[in-house]
Write an enzyme that holds these catalytic residues in place. Structure first.
Site, PDB file in Angstrom:
ATOM      1  N   ASP A 100     -26.039 -49.193 -43.140  1.00 43.83           N
ATOM      2  CA  ASP A 100     -26.373 -47.775 -43.017  1.00 43.83           C
ATOM      3  C   ASP A 100     -27.479 -47.645 -41.969  1.00 43.83           C
ATOM      4  OD1 ASP A 100     -24.787 -47.887 -45.321  1.00 43.83           O
ATOM      5  OD2 ASP A 100     -25.829 -46.211 -46.261  1.00 43.83           O
ATOM      6  N   LYS A 111     -22.942 -40.027 -42.668  1.00 42.88           N
ATOM      7  CA  LYS A 111     -23.736 -39.850 -43.886  1.00 42.88           C
ATOM      8  C   LYS A 111     -24.756 -38.747 -43.660  1.00 42.88           C
ATOM      9  CE  LYS A 111     -27.020 -42.557 -46.683  1.00 42.88           C
ATOM     10  NZ  LYS A 111     -27.622 -43.918 -46.878  1.00 42.88           N
ATOM     11  N   LYS A 113     -20.300 -39.764 -46.573  1.00 41.95           N
ATOM     12  CA  LYS A 113     -21.242 -40.134 -47.622  1.00 41.95           C
ATOM     13  C   LYS A 113     -22.377 -39.119 -47.710  1.00 41.95           C
ATOM     14  CE  LYS A 113     -24.480 -43.783 -49.053  1.00 41.95           C
ATOM     15  NZ  LYS A 113     -24.982 -45.154 -48.790  1.00 41.95           N
TER      16      LYS A 113
END
Length: 354
Positions: free
Chosen positions: A191, A254, A290
């Site tokens: 991430d 995300k 996400k």
């Protein structure tokens, strides 16, 4: 929803128990992949400013009305609600990103991921033979090796937050070294966070180049690009940053780090999933989504699941295309499942986390 998206739908509406879904393997650009065998990994594309220009117009009021209608008209009750909550757990990145994290806390969190429910709840729901677990455990780089060791053989992925999380303001070379170190320690998902200043300055080529470099540093590990939407000020910025990230090869986009003053919100999520839909219609590649930060209740998780189902279709309700970034969400879902079985709510301490 377009007919193209409908073709990607698996056609099954039941959201019952499912096993951990493996990450899709790297595929050559435009290589056809049968749906039964997973999805082709996004290879990215050249930065197309014309395509981005076509996505600039974002109507906040319309998005807010759409979100309000979705959350009000859907009422999920009884056994159906329990099934949707189990799906939320299967799509969860169980996360600890605290300054006081320790190896022992990470090991306890991994133990919770392997056995997310108390035995009486599992038996009451009739899911004893099903391995319903979070899709991944997400930690800082120093704890990657600990998580990998604790989760070995479980099928649960290890995600590492990298690139000077949460601000992303160290030199690019330093951020790339952090990615490579996490991959070397065994993380199979990375991430990364973008420098938000590049969005404010409309420095799209520089942002694109940095994400391409991050994707290369990941190797076979999958890349989730955190936009920090609470810092981006406008939905137009969110839309354009989403498009750049996908063009640069992101496997997931995300919302947030969880450290901003405003984290995942449904209007922001709707803008991002529509960017995903537009990218799919343009390229044929399915990109994951996400939401993270502030999603702590079972009810909130249902709202997000409904949004994804309505906007992208059933195929996106699988762990290879949808994740929650969450720390306390699992506790509330477990409480809701106990209420479903007994009619009573239990205290949080009866559903221990890390």
């Amino acid at each position: 929803m377009s007919s193209t998206i409908r073709e990607a739908d698996l056609g099954a509406d039941r959201l019952g128990p499912s096993r951990i879904t493996p990450l899709p393997a790297r595929s050559a650009a435009n290589a056809p992949t049968p749906q039964a065998h997973g999805i082709a990994r996004n290879p990215g594309m050249k930065l197309d400013l014309g395509f981005m220009e076509s996505m600039r117009s974002v109507n906040r009021s319309a998005l807010e009305r759409r979100v309000a209608s979705l959350t009000k008209r859907r009422s999920i009750k009884a056994d159906n609600q329990a099934a949707w909550l189990l799906r939320a757990v299967a799509c969860m990145d169980l996360t600890t990103l605290n300054s006081n994290d320790t190896d022992e806390r990470v090991r306890r969190l991994c133990a919770k991921a392997v056995n997310p429910f108390r035995r009486d709840i599992v038996e009451g729901l009739g899911i004893t033979g099903e391995k319903i677990r979070p899709a991944a455990v997400c930690v800082y780089h120093p704890f990657v090796a600990t998580a990998v060791d604790a989760l070995r053989g479980s099928g649960i992925h290890v995600a590492a937050v990298s690139t000077a999380f949460p601000h992303g303001l160290t030199p690019l070379s330093t951020r790339l070294q952090e990615i490579e170190a996490s991959v070397s320690d065994g993380a199979d998902e990375i991430d990364v966070v973008i420098p938000r200043g590049l969005v404010f300055g409309a420095k799209w080529q520089q942002l694109y180049n940095e994400i391409v470099a991050m994707r290369a540093a990941c190797g076979e590990a999958h890349l989730k690009v955190i936009l920090g939407t609470g810092d981006l000020a406008t939905l137009r910025n969110v839309m354009l940053a989403s498009m750049v990230a996908m063009m640069a090869g992101a496997d997931f986009i995300k919302t947030s780090t969880g450290k901003e003053s405003v984290n995942a919100t449904l209007p922001v999520g709707l803008a991002m999933v529509r960017a995903i839909r537009a990218y799919f219609e343009e390229t044929g590649y399915l990109i994951g989504f996400k939401p993270a930060g502030g999603i702590s209740t079972a009810k909130a998780s249902l709202d997000w699941l409904v949004l994804i189902k309505e906007e992208l279709g059933r195929r996106w309700l699988e762990p290879d295309l949808f994740r929650f970034g969450a720390s306390s969400l699992l506790t509330d879902i477990e409480r809701q499942l106990e209420h479903h079985l007994t009619g009573h709510y239990s205290a949080n301490h009866r559903h221990a986390m890390a």
